[in-house]
Design an enzyme around this catalytic site. Structure first.
Site, PDB file in Angstrom:
ATOM      1  CB  SER A  82      -0.979   0.216   1.283  1.00 33.34           C
ATOM      2  OG  SER A  82      -1.492   1.127   1.317  1.00 33.34           O
ATOM      3  CE1 TYR A 123      -3.774  -1.891   5.408  1.00 31.85           C
ATOM      4  CE2 TYR A 123      -2.823   0.500   5.028  1.00 31.85           C
ATOM      5  CZ  TYR A 123      -3.474  -0.838   4.629  1.00 31.85           C
ATOM      6  OH  TYR A 123      -3.469  -1.154   3.210  1.00 31.85           O
TER       7      TYR A 123
END
Length: 363
Positions: free
Chosen positions: A186, A214
């Site tokens: 990501s 995350y």
């Protein structure tokens, strides 16, 4: 030398600038790509795709199968996968041979499940040409949660589970050589930070939030991939890459607050569909020039692994990802957490069996 406790404010600011730029311009940057991505014929090639019942993973699995690949959907919910396979076979009927696609159970929240999956697959003595570690979670706004293995859930699903799977499947990846490990990462790793001594974020030095969990897990994945990339000699024929799918409307968004979900729907122009978001992973898994590119990085002693952007072009991971000292600590700590010896790569490449503290104890 004083231990780094967080990203410097300039790194943090540059990371956020990069994220905003990506959000606003990803569609323009990727405008040269076809949708869907045209794939070469993939007959006789085997692909394992984790998290392939929804979002990007679902698109990756379907398109690889339609291009002739043998696809193994490695999923928590095998019933959902079998329902999808039936639907895809019906849609495909009359267009050629039936799709070569199957489902196997894999739950990344259980390291025992990861080892069982790898052992069951390795026991077939068949090849893997690409392992696509696509499954991931982002539990936005949720309190800190731990797996039954005792690890923070983002860390386990986004990093520890895929790391263990990649290592345990090395025997099958060697049989499929030239083969690839493709980690769906990501752009949010640009604002992530990892403390190798506090990967669970429980020491209290840094306040936990789902965002911290995350982004840190995604940065840890890039760092681990970079060390694995260097550890695999050219003759193993295994390429390691991370890819960014861009900012995509997927099930990750189901965990977003309602107001943010509404915003997501209001800006469809900027946000990719799962089909568009699948392109960088499909490119990394199938493009014939990828092995040459990853070997060139290795030969040049580049500090990080290949990172393919959402526009299917090579890009550079974050500044912090270039911190080789931290990357090696993350590598060592990861092996400790997933219960594998420090020389696991060398032993598996040499054809030895390696014991893991999870699963059934042999690989």
């Amino acid at each position: 030398m004083k231990k780094k406790e967080a990203l410097g404010w300039m790194e943090w600011l540059r990371g956020w600038m990069y994220l905003i730029h990506e959000m606003l311009f990803q569609r323009i940057m990727a405008s040269h790509l076809s949708n869907p991505m045209p794939l070469p014929p993939l007959n006789d090639q085997t692909f394992i795709v984790t998290g392939s019942t929804s979002g990007i993973g679902r698109e990756i699995a379907r398109q690889l199968a339609e291009a002739g690949g043998h696809v193994v959907m490695a999923v928590r919910n095998t019933k959902a996968a079998l329902d999808l396979i039936r639907k895809w076979q019906d849609d495909w009927s009359g267009r050629g041979l039936p799709l070569n696609i199957e489902a196997m159970e894999l739950d990344l929240l259980s390291l025992d499940s990861v080892v069982r999956f790898a052992e069951a697959y390795n026991a077939r003595l068949g090849p893997v040409h690409a392992l696509i570690n696509n499954a991931g979670i982002f539990q936005i706004g949720e309190p800190q949660k731990f797996s039954k293995d005792g690890y923070e859930q983002h860390l386990q699903v986004n990093h520890l589970g895929p790391a263990l799977l990649s290592l345990m499947l090395l025997p099958s990846l060697i049989r499929g050589s030239p083969s690839r490990i493709v980690n769906v990462n990501s752009i949010m790793h640009y604002v992530g930070f990892v403390d190798p001594d506090d990967m669970n974020v429980t020491s209290g030095k840094k306040k936990y939030s789902s965002f911290v969990g995350y982004t840190g897990s995604k940065l840890a994945e890039v760092m681990f991939s970079s060390v694995l990339h260097k550890r695999l000699p050219a003759e193993s024929g295994i390429s390691v890459l991370c890819v960014s799918p861009g900012i995509v409307q997927t099930n990750v968004a189901r965990d977003l607050p309602k107001i943010v979900q509404t915003g997501y729907r209001l800006i469809p122009y900027f946000i990719f569909s799962p089909e568009e978001g699948s392109r960088s992973a499909l490119f990394a898994a199938t493009d014939p020039q990828v092995p040459e590119y990853t070997e060139m990085l290795k030969a040049d002693q580049w500090p990080v692994c290949a990172f393919i952007s959402q526009d299917c072009r090579p890009t550079n991971p974050s500044e912090e990802a270039h911190n080789t000292e931290t990357a090696h600590k993350v590598w060592e700590k990861t092996l400790e957490l997933i219960g594998l010896p420090a020389d696991v790569v060398e032993r598996l490449l040499g054809g030895e069996e390696v014991e893991c503290k999870y699963g059934a104890h042999t690989s």
